[in-house]
Design a protein around this motif. Sequence first.
Motif, PDB file in Angstrom:
ATOM      1  N   GLY A  59      35.111  34.670  25.590  1.00  0.00           N
ATOM      2  CA  GLY A  59      34.814  34.095  26.904  1.00  0.00           C
ATOM      3  C   GLY A  59      35.895  34.361  27.923  1.00  0.00           C
ATOM      4  N   SER A  60      37.106  34.616  27.449  1.00  0.00           N
ATOM      5  CA  SER A  60      38.200  34.878  28.384  1.00  0.00           C
ATOM      6  C   SER A  60      38.022  36.217  29.103  1.00  0.00           C
ATOM      7  CB  SER A  60      39.552  34.832  27.662  1.00  0.00           C
ATOM      8  OG  SER A  60      39.699  35.914  26.780  1.00  0.00           O
ATOM      9  N   MET A  61      37.114  37.052  28.605  1.00  0.00           N
ATOM     10  CA  MET A  61      36.841  38.318  29.301  1.00  0.00           C
ATOM     11  C   MET A  61      36.245  38.059  30.681  1.00  0.00           C
ATOM     12  SD  MET A  61      35.542  40.944  26.352  1.00  0.00           S
ATOM     13  CE  MET A  61      34.172  39.945  25.823  1.00  0.00           C
ATOM     14  N   TYR A  62      35.449  36.997  30.803  1.00  0.00           N
ATOM     15  CA  TYR A  62      34.892  36.648  32.113  1.00  0.00           C
ATOM     16  C   TYR A  62      35.996  36.200  33.066  1.00  0.00           C
ATOM     17  CZ  TYR A  62      30.475  36.761  29.605  1.00  0.00           C
ATOM     18  OH  TYR A  62      29.411  37.160  28.861  1.00  0.00           O
ATOM     19  N   VAL A  63      36.923  35.436  32.543  1.00  0.00           N
ATOM     20  CA  VAL A  63      38.059  34.986  33.342  1.00  0.00           C
ATOM     21  C   VAL A  63      38.926  36.184  33.719  1.00  0.00           C
ATOM     22  CG1 VAL A  63      40.102  33.514  33.368  1.00  0.00           C
ATOM     23  CG2 VAL A  63      38.032  32.719  32.248  1.00  0.00           C
ATOM     24  N   SER A  64      39.100  37.106  32.779  1.00  0.00           N
ATOM     25  CA  SER A  64      39.915  38.294  33.002  1.00  0.00           C
ATOM     26  C   SER A  64      39.396  39.115  34.181  1.00  0.00           C
ATOM     27  CB  SER A  64      39.940  39.144  31.737  1.00  0.00           C
ATOM     28  OG  SER A  64      40.712  40.291  31.928  1.00  0.00           O
ATOM     29  N   TYR A  65      38.095  39.183  34.316  1.00  0.00           N
ATOM     30  CA  TYR A  65      37.513  39.915  35.438  1.00  0.00           C
ATOM     31  C   TYR A  65      37.963  39.296  36.764  1.00  0.00           C
ATOM     32  CZ  TYR A  65      34.077  41.887  38.623  1.00  0.00           C
ATOM     33  OH  TYR A  65      33.482  42.519  39.679  1.00  0.00           O
ATOM     34  N   GLY A  66      37.865  37.971  36.862  1.00  0.00           N
ATOM     35  CA  GLY A  66      38.275  37.293  38.096  1.00  0.00           C
ATOM     36  C   GLY A  66      39.762  37.416  38.369  1.00  0.00           C
ATOM     37  N   VAL A  67      40.569  37.292  37.326  1.00  0.00           N
ATOM     38  CA  VAL A  67      42.023  37.417  37.491  1.00  0.00           C
ATOM     39  C   VAL A  67      42.371  38.845  37.913  1.00  0.00           C
ATOM     40  CG1 VAL A  67      44.234  37.318  36.291  1.00  0.00           C
ATOM     41  CG2 VAL A  67      42.533  35.539  35.886  1.00  0.00           C
ATOM     42  N   GLY A  68      41.706  39.825  37.308  1.00  0.00           N
ATOM     43  CA  GLY A  68      41.940  41.226  37.669  1.00  0.00           C
ATOM     44  C   GLY A  68      41.570  41.499  39.123  1.00  0.00           C
TER      45      GLY A  68
END
Length: 127
Positions: A59-68
């Motif tokens: 699920g952190s991949m979704y967060v990673s997109y926003g952080v990126g």
Amino acid sequence: MIRKGMKLYSILFGVCPKCHQESMYVNKNPYAITQVMKMHDHCSHCKTKYQMEPSFFYGSMYVSYGVGIAFAVAAFITSYVIFESSITTAFISIVLTLVLLFPVIMRLSRNIWINIFMSYDKSLAKK
């Protein structure tokens, strides 16, 4: 000020989201590439299990997109608006920023993801 007991403290420093006493990662340095993803199974202080279920951190991949995206926008504004560079140079600065900060973005995303589901518990910190 950022201090223990705040979610932001746990997110920025990668400590246990329940007690804020121990790092979740085996190696605190995100640029130790062979160990960037290695986490302790649980907190040695409060015994909180970090991976609540198999594949929890997917699920952190979704967060990673926003952080990126946030880092990319910051790189663009810094390069194109503040330094008044060309659009090509701004694009190169975005790519370099994302490549160089990849380990940091990945850990930051994991920290944000686990802090969505766990909160600080003062009683666990005092034990």
